[in-house]
Each structure stands twice: as C-alpha cells, then as structure tokens.
Design an enzyme around this catalytic site. Structure first.
Site, PDB file in Angstrom:
ATOM      1  N   HIS A  60      -3.155 -44.822 -58.575  1.00  0.00           N
ATOM      2  CA  HIS A  60      -2.839 -44.710 -56.829  1.00  0.00           C
ATOM      3  C   HIS A  60      -1.625 -45.269 -56.696  1.00  0.00           C
ATOM      4  O   HIS A  60      -0.965 -45.687 -57.098  1.00  0.00           O
ATOM      5  CB  HIS A  60      -4.139 -46.089 -56.619  1.00  0.00           C
ATOM      6  CG  HIS A  60      -5.660 -45.268 -56.840  1.00  0.00           C
ATOM      7  ND1 HIS A  60      -6.230 -45.925 -57.876  1.00  0.00           N
ATOM      8  CD2 HIS A  60      -6.170 -44.869 -55.675  1.00  0.00           C
ATOM      9  CE1 HIS A  60      -8.141 -45.272 -57.491  1.00  0.00           C
ATOM     10  NE2 HIS A  60      -8.048 -44.188 -56.165  1.00  0.00           N
TER      11      HIS A  60
ATOM     12  N   LYS B  28      -1.684 -50.293 -53.665  1.00  0.00           N
ATOM     13  CA  LYS B  28      -2.903 -50.198 -53.271  1.00  0.00           C
ATOM     14  C   LYS B  28      -3.147 -51.794 -53.579  1.00  0.00           C
ATOM     15  O   LYS B  28      -2.364 -52.410 -54.612  1.00  0.00           O
ATOM     16  CB  LYS B  28      -3.988 -49.579 -54.295  1.00  0.00           C
ATOM     17  CG  LYS B  28      -4.973 -49.435 -54.196  1.00  0.00           C
ATOM     18  CD  LYS B  28      -5.856 -48.496 -55.016  1.00  0.00           C
ATOM     19  CE  LYS B  28      -7.168 -49.003 -55.223  1.00  0.00           C
ATOM     20  NZ  LYS B  28      -8.347 -49.419 -54.269  1.00  0.00           N
TER      21      LYS B  28
END
Ligand SMILES: NC(=O)c1ccc[n+]([C@@H]2O[C@H](COP(=O)([O-])OP(=O)(O)OC[C@H]3O[C@@H](n4cnc5c(N)ncnc54)[C@H](O)[C@@H]3O)[C@@H](O)[C@H]2O)c1
Length: 224
Positions: free
Chosen positions: A132, A136
């Site tokens: 990600h 995040k």
C-alpha cells in the site's frame, strides 16, 4: 437518497463523486467539521439515509458510536478498528444499521472466495503479501488480515505469515501464495484505481438503506 460522507481524503472524496454520479444527494465533512464526531447530532442526521465513513480508525469508532446511538445507518470502509467490532455489532443489532468491510472492491471479494478454495490444498504453506501507499496508518492491511482468517478457517492451526510493504502511492495489492514441495500457486489482486472501492461503498450504502442490524460486506456483496 441523501448520503453523508465522512472523510474528504483519497477515498472519501471519490465516494462523494461516485454517489453524486449515481444521482444521490451528498454532504461531506472532514476532520475540521467533525472532530470527535461533533457534527453527528440528531438535527444534522435528519434526512440522511446513510453515512459513509472513510476516515481513520479512532475517528471511525467515534463516528459509529454517534450514528448508531441516534438510530442511523453507517457504512464503514475505514479499517484498523476491529478490536471494537463486537461492541459495534451489538450496538447495531439494537439500534440503527452497520455495514463494514475491509475491502469494498468486488474483485477483492472474488479473491476472498478463491482464497477459500485455494486453502483447501493439503501439504502447502500459505503466506500473504500486501503493498500500500506510504501514508496508510494500519499494517498489515485489513484485507490481508481477512485473507489470513479465511486460510486459517480452512486450515486450523496453520501459521500464515503476512508481509507488508509501503511504497509510494500504491493503491493496494494483495497476493496469496500456496507453496508446496513441487509447485507454487499464487492469487494476486492489484487495484489500479480507487474508483472500484468507492463504487462498492456507494452500492453498499444503497443496499443498507431501509435495513437494520450489522453486516459484513463479504456476506452481502453478491446481493447488491
Ligand atoms: N474498505 C475499503 O475498501 C477501503 C478502501 C480504501 C481505504 N480504506 C480505509 O479507509 C480509511 C481512509 O483511507 P484514505 O486513503 O481515504 O485516507 P486519507 O488519509 O486520504 O483520508 C482520510 C480523511 O479522513 C479525515 N478525517 C479524520 N477524522 C475525521 C473525522 N472525525 N470526521 C471526518 N473526517 C475525518 C482526514 O482529515 C482525511 O481527510 C483508511 O482506514 C483506509 O485503510 C478502506
């Protein structure tokens, strides 16, 4: 339908856009307008059919408590708050409605189903990889944790390692690997655009309108 979107970040802003495109009335609030759920009052929720939350773990918990206490309906895309899951499910079973999901992509829901099938293999070691973007907040991702739960449900006692990578603006890639002595099988899902997630969340809100109780997106996505 009138939808109140909480969070004007990367995902919330797309959710608002998709909801408008689908003909809904949309209001959106970010942290400055809704610190500690301060905007979630009875007058502000009057006429709102469904609230959609793409904020941050602690904010989502405060938002769920406030919306459910007023008997409202809320779709929660935010991840990382699941230590409070039982509390929220219990509240939603008494008052209001809650629909939550670690991933609102229909493609990822298919990955969950395929992973359950893959996990039936005997004699293989399972592992999960996720990548990600660098901002995040939670690691491993909620989706990776769901994938591990799916494997463990079929292979009780299996040790499923998760490896998390944080790279640039990566939108979300998950890989499930089954490694055996003679071959390796891999399932991979890579998000190219957050639009699919936003569309899944808006369709989830349309499904939740008029319902009460607590639902996991995994259980209902094929009824949408
Ligand atoms: N379930 C899914 O399919 C899915 C998909 C994408 C992202 N997510 C999750 O959604 C969450 C948000 O992701 P993002 O990438 O959009 O993050 P982001 O940081 O881009 O946006 C979050 C926004 O929420 C705002 N916010 C924080 N507290 C708030 C409050 N009390 N009220 C209103 N707004 C508030 C922040 O100011 C920010 O603008 C994360 O937990 C992420 O993991 C889930």
């Amino acid at each position: 339908m009138l939808i109140l979107v909480l969070g004007k970040g990367k995902t919330g802003s797309l959710v608002a856009e998709v909801a408008r495109e689908r003909g809904h009335g949309v209001r959106a609030l970010d942290i400055t307008e809704n610190q500690h759920a301060s905007a979630l009052t009875a007058p502000n929720l009057a006429g709102v059919d469904v609230v959609i939350d793409f904020t941050a773990p602690e904010a989502a918990v405060e938002n769920m408590r406030a919306v459910l206490a007023l008997g409202g309906r809320i779709v929660v895309g935010t991840t990382g708050w699941y230590a409070h899951l039982e509390e929220m499910r219990t509240k939603a079973q008494k008052n209001g409605a809650l629909l939550y999901g670690t991933n609102f992509s229909i493609g990822v829901q298919k990955l969950f189903r395929l992973t359950a099938e893959l996990a039936r293999l005997e004699g293989y070691t399972f592992s999960i990889g996720e990548t990600h973007h660098v901002s995040k907040l939670d690691a491993p991702s909620g989706t990776a944790i769901t994938l591990r739960q799916i494997v463990e449900a079929t292979q009780p006692g299996a040790k499923v390692e998760i490896t998390s990578h944080r790279v640039g603006d990566a939108k979300g890639e998950h890989t499930v690997t089954a490694a055996g002595p003679d071959d390796v099988l891999e399932l991979r899902h890579n998000i190219l655009s957050r639009r699919g997630l936003a569309l899944g969340a808006v369709r989830a809100a349309e499904w939740l309108a008029g319902k009460s109780g607590a639902y996991d997106f995994r259980e209902i996505f094929d009824q949408m």
